[in-house]
Design a protein around this motif. Structure first.
Motif, PDB file in Angstrom:
ATOM      1  N   ARG A 247      25.250 -58.551 -61.759  1.00  0.00           N
ATOM      2  CA  ARG A 247      24.701 -59.726 -62.434  1.00  0.00           C
ATOM      3  C   ARG A 247      23.220 -59.528 -62.748  1.00  0.00           C
ATOM      4  O   ARG A 247      22.573 -58.626 -62.211  1.00  0.00           O
ATOM      5  CB  ARG A 247      24.879 -60.969 -61.549  1.00  0.00           C
ATOM      6  CG  ARG A 247      26.335 -61.398 -61.396  1.00  0.00           C
ATOM      7  CD  ARG A 247      26.471 -62.490 -60.347  1.00  0.00           C
ATOM      8  NE  ARG A 247      27.837 -63.010 -60.278  1.00  0.00           N
ATOM      9  CZ  ARG A 247      28.828 -62.439 -59.606  1.00  0.00           C
ATOM     10  NH1 ARG A 247      28.607 -61.309 -58.935  1.00  0.00           N
ATOM     11  NH2 ARG A 247      30.027 -62.989 -59.587  1.00  0.00           N
ATOM     12  N   ILE A 248      22.705 -60.390 -63.608  1.00  0.00           N
ATOM     13  CA  ILE A 248      21.265 -60.431 -63.864  1.00  0.00           C
ATOM     14  C   ILE A 248      20.560 -60.810 -62.563  1.00  0.00           C
ATOM     15  O   ILE A 248      20.995 -61.720 -61.858  1.00  0.00           O
ATOM     16  CB  ILE A 248      20.943 -61.468 -64.952  1.00  0.00           C
ATOM     17  CG1 ILE A 248      21.647 -61.116 -66.272  1.00  0.00           C
ATOM     18  CG2 ILE A 248      19.431 -61.585 -65.165  1.00  0.00           C
ATOM     19  CD1 ILE A 248      21.637 -62.257 -67.280  1.00  0.00           C
ATOM     20  N   VAL A 249      19.469 -60.125 -62.237  1.00  0.00           N
ATOM     21  CA  VAL A 249      18.712 -60.408 -61.021  1.00  0.00           C
ATOM     22  C   VAL A 249      17.331 -60.921 -61.386  1.00  0.00           C
ATOM     23  O   VAL A 249      16.614 -60.312 -62.190  1.00  0.00           O
ATOM     24  CB  VAL A 249      18.588 -59.155 -60.130  1.00  0.00           C
ATOM     25  CG1 VAL A 249      17.678 -59.431 -58.933  1.00  0.00           C
ATOM     26  CG2 VAL A 249      19.968 -58.709 -59.646  1.00  0.00           C
TER      27      VAL A 249
ATOM     28  N   ARG B 290      18.177 -55.397 -56.048  1.00  0.00           N
ATOM     29  CA  ARG B 290      19.498 -54.796 -56.265  1.00  0.00           C
ATOM     30  C   ARG B 290      19.590 -53.434 -55.580  1.00  0.00           C
ATOM     31  O   ARG B 290      20.555 -53.137 -54.875  1.00  0.00           O
ATOM     32  CB  ARG B 290      19.772 -54.646 -57.763  1.00  0.00           C
ATOM     33  CG  ARG B 290      21.068 -53.921 -58.071  1.00  0.00           C
ATOM     34  CD  ARG B 290      21.229 -53.677 -59.568  1.00  0.00           C
ATOM     35  NE  ARG B 290      21.434 -54.932 -60.272  1.00  0.00           N
ATOM     36  CZ  ARG B 290      20.785 -55.298 -61.360  1.00  0.00           C
ATOM     37  NH1 ARG B 290      19.833 -54.510 -61.849  1.00  0.00           N
ATOM     38  NH2 ARG B 290      21.047 -56.444 -61.957  1.00  0.00           N
ATOM     39  N   GLN B 291      18.577 -52.619 -55.769  1.00  0.00           N
ATOM     40  CA  GLN B 291      18.577 -51.271 -55.219  1.00  0.00           C
ATOM     41  C   GLN B 291      18.307 -51.283 -53.717  1.00  0.00           C
ATOM     42  O   GLN B 291      18.990 -50.609 -52.942  1.00  0.00           O
ATOM     43  CB  GLN B 291      17.521 -50.432 -55.944  1.00  0.00           C
ATOM     44  CG  GLN B 291      17.534 -48.961 -55.627  1.00  0.00           C
ATOM     45  CD  GLN B 291      16.564 -48.192 -56.511  1.00  0.00           C
ATOM     46  OE1 GLN B 291      15.875 -48.771 -57.355  1.00  0.00           O
ATOM     47  NE2 GLN B 291      16.515 -46.885 -56.327  1.00  0.00           N
ATOM     48  N   GLN B 292      17.306 -52.069 -53.280  1.00  0.00           N
ATOM     49  CA  GLN B 292      16.936 -52.090 -51.875  1.00  0.00           C
ATOM     50  C   GLN B 292      18.044 -52.665 -50.999  1.00  0.00           C
ATOM     51  O   GLN B 292      18.261 -52.218 -49.874  1.00  0.00           O
ATOM     52  CB  GLN B 292      15.651 -52.908 -51.687  1.00  0.00           C
ATOM     53  CG  GLN B 292      14.407 -52.268 -52.277  1.00  0.00           C
ATOM     54  CD  GLN B 292      14.053 -50.955 -51.598  1.00  0.00           C
ATOM     55  OE1 GLN B 292      14.333 -50.773 -50.413  1.00  0.00           O
ATOM     56  NE2 GLN B 292      13.445 -50.046 -52.343  1.00  0.00           N
ATOM     57  N   ALA B 293      18.758 -53.665 -51.501  1.00  0.00           N
ATOM     58  CA  ALA B 293      19.817 -54.287 -50.708  1.00  0.00           C
ATOM     59  C   ALA B 293      20.939 -53.308 -50.420  1.00  0.00           C
ATOM     60  O   ALA B 293      21.639 -53.429 -49.399  1.00  0.00           O
ATOM     61  CB  ALA B 293      20.363 -55.508 -51.437  1.00  0.00           C
TER      62      ALA B 293
ATOM     63  N   TYR C  30      15.909 -58.455 -64.203  1.00  0.00           N
ATOM     64  CA  TYR C  30      16.589 -57.178 -64.357  1.00  0.00           C
ATOM     65  C   TYR C  30      17.965 -57.377 -64.993  1.00  0.00           C
ATOM     66  O   TYR C  30      18.802 -58.112 -64.453  1.00  0.00           O
ATOM     67  CB  TYR C  30      16.811 -56.511 -62.995  1.00  0.00           C
ATOM     68  CG  TYR C  30      15.598 -56.332 -62.136  1.00  0.00           C
ATOM     69  CD1 TYR C  30      14.970 -55.098 -62.046  1.00  0.00           C
ATOM     70  CD2 TYR C  30      15.080 -57.387 -61.377  1.00  0.00           C
ATOM     71  CE1 TYR C  30      13.857 -54.914 -61.240  1.00  0.00           C
ATOM     72  CE2 TYR C  30      13.965 -57.211 -60.564  1.00  0.00           C
ATOM     73  CZ  TYR C  30      13.356 -55.981 -60.509  1.00  0.00           C
ATOM     74  OH  TYR C  30      12.258 -55.803 -59.705  1.00  0.00           O
ATOM     75  N   GLY C  31      18.218 -56.712 -66.135  1.00  0.00           N
ATOM     76  CA  GLY C  31      19.583 -56.613 -66.614  1.00  0.00           C
ATOM     77  C   GLY C  31      20.411 -55.793 -65.639  1.00  0.00           C
ATOM     78  O   GLY C  31      19.888 -55.163 -64.709  1.00  0.00           O
ATOM     79  N   VAL C  32      21.692 -55.750 -65.862  1.00  0.00           N
ATOM     80  CA  VAL C  32      22.603 -55.146 -64.877  1.00  0.00           C
ATOM     81  C   VAL C  32      22.307 -53.670 -64.632  1.00  0.00           C
ATOM     82  O   VAL C  32      22.484 -53.177 -63.514  1.00  0.00           O
ATOM     83  CB  VAL C  32      24.066 -55.335 -65.338  1.00  0.00           C
ATOM     84  CG1 VAL C  32      25.022 -54.612 -64.413  1.00  0.00           C
ATOM     85  CG2 VAL C  32      24.415 -56.819 -65.384  1.00  0.00           C
ATOM     86  N   ASP C  33      21.798 -52.967 -65.639  1.00  0.00           N
ATOM     87  CA  ASP C  33      21.532 -51.531 -65.476  1.00  0.00           C
ATOM     88  C   ASP C  33      20.070 -51.223 -65.190  1.00  0.00           C
ATOM     89  O   ASP C  33      19.671 -50.051 -65.167  1.00  0.00           O
ATOM     90  CB  ASP C  33      21.953 -50.775 -66.748  1.00  0.00           C
ATOM     91  CG  ASP C  33      23.464 -50.724 -66.927  1.00  0.00           C
ATOM     92  OD1 ASP C  33      24.180 -50.994 -65.945  1.00  0.00           O
ATOM     93  OD2 ASP C  33      23.912 -50.438 -68.059  1.00  0.00           O
TER      94      ASP C  33
END
Length: 391
Positions: free
Chosen positions: A172-174, A144-147, A253-256
């Motif tokens: 979304r959940i990852v 999520r962060q790297q993308a 990973y939850g959304v946060d």
């Protein structure tokens, strides 16, 4: 292309390993197709048809699977070709056969990969737009962060899909899963994961870790003391580790949640550092409904050479306890064909290829020791030298 961390799991103390009970490998079956998930079984997509990877309001999960191949070892051609054939025989078929196609598979390889290996690799995956070949020696975690932060180059696969998954991951959940290039996953792995996680992750700060409950090893050399007839297919051993093996190891990973919010440290220690999931999160859950959850090829191409048989048979205590499994090889191979969709002629060719080129493979694996991200153990070097002497 198992790296130092991947190989360390099989170096765990024998007390952490049990052979699967005798009846289990015989009764290997895929998870029932009646699994009800938001991702119904999909037909193989057309090359330019990306409709199977649309994210609507009812799609709550994004799954990314990460694989490394020949990173920092681009010119070791014999080793690379052997690893590629293992990838073709064990890893790739299980990904093509996944009952849910709604995942992104990111395969990172050295930007200077030898042209012959590069051409063969691209040919194997070119018809699958969600299989991405990324020329990079970096292995970022936290999709999520790297993308959001990093641009990528692609040799193969759909850049549109990459951005589609990156955008969907923000809300979304990852699920971020690991798969080494010499391992394979149960064909219901993606579908099971995407469905199962919805029963746990409810809050934005929830997270979980998943890993396999049991797995199989494939050996090109017999791990059995008993003088069994030579097998053109090689040999299977069913094992159950108390610690987590790498194929299918998944961070949820939850959304946060970001990567730094999840536990650090090696996968071998997760079972002792995290509580087992019952009805809570921030815990470790085994995918026990997938038996076996993974298959691992243990060959002299392995960077760390853990659990690789170079003598007459496996002398570790868990191989001693597995001796009865040599009588079950035919039944186990039938189960493997169902659970992993492996092609027996391809495996026969692989076994012969490994024996025909064993000296060059061992020599190049020795040359590749201690390169960035790979094993650097004297024990491994000694094993490779012994293998060269005996070949």
């Amino acid at each position: 292309d198992a790296d130092a961390d991947a190989d360390a799991d099989a170096d765990a103390d024998d007390a952490h390993t049990d052979t699967i009970p005798k009846t289990t490998p015989v009764s290997i079956q895929p998870t029932s197709p009646s699994i009800q998930s938001q991702n119904q079984q999909l037909k193989p997509p057309q090359q330019n048809d990306l409709s199977a990877w649309e994210f609507g309001p009812d799609d709550k999960v994004v799954q990314v699977i990460q694989t490394r191949f020949m990173q920092s070892q681009p010119k070791l051609v014999h080793l690379g070709l052997a690893r590629l054939q293992i990838f073709q025989s064990f890893c790739l078929p299980t990904m093509i056969a996944q009952s849910s196609k709604k995942f992104l598979w990111i395969i990172r390889t050295d930007p200077d990969l030898h042209p012959n290996i590069r051409h063969k690799l691209l040919t194997l995956v070119e018809s699958h737009p969600n299989f991405l070949i990324v020329p990079s020696n970096l292995n970022p975690e936290g999709f999520r962060q790297q993308a959001q932060q990093d641009a990528i180059d692609l040799w193969s696969g759909s850049m549109e899909l990459y951005h589609r998954f990156a955008d969907a991951a923000q809300t979304r959940i990852v699920l971020e899963s690991r798969l080494d290039a010499d391992d394979g996953l149960h064909i219901n792995f993606a579908e099971f994961m995407q469905h199962d996680v919805l029963g746990f992750i409810a809050k934005p700060d929830d997270w979980m870790v998943y890993c396999a409950f049991s797995h199989l090893e494939w050996h090109h050399s017999s791990p059995f003391k008993t003088k069994a007839p030579p097998s053109p297919l090689g040999y299977l051993v069913g094992l159950r580790h108390k610690d987590c093996v790498t194929p299918g190891l998944t961070m949820v990973y939850g959304v946060d949640v970001q990567r730094e919010d999840l536990p650090k440290g090696t996968h071998q220690k997760l079972h002792s550092s995290l509580p087992a999931c019952k009805h809570q999160t921030k815990c470790l859950r085994r995918f026990e409904k997938l038996v076996p959850g993974a298959i691992r090829a243990r060959t002299p191409t392995s960077a760390g050479m853990s659990s690789v048989i170079i003598g007459k048979w496996g002398k570790k205590s868990f191989y001693k306890r597995a001796q009865s499994q040599w009588e079950m090889q035919n039944q186990m191979w039938k189960g493997v064909s169902n659970v992993f969709q492996l092609d027996k002629p391809s495996i026969e060719s692989l076994k012969q290829f490994l024996w025909d080129d064993i000296w060059q493979i061992a020599a190049e694996n020795l040359r590749g020791q201690c390169t960035k991200g790979h094993s650097c153990k004297q024990e491994t070097k000694n094993m490779l030298k012994d293998l060269m002497k005996g070949s």
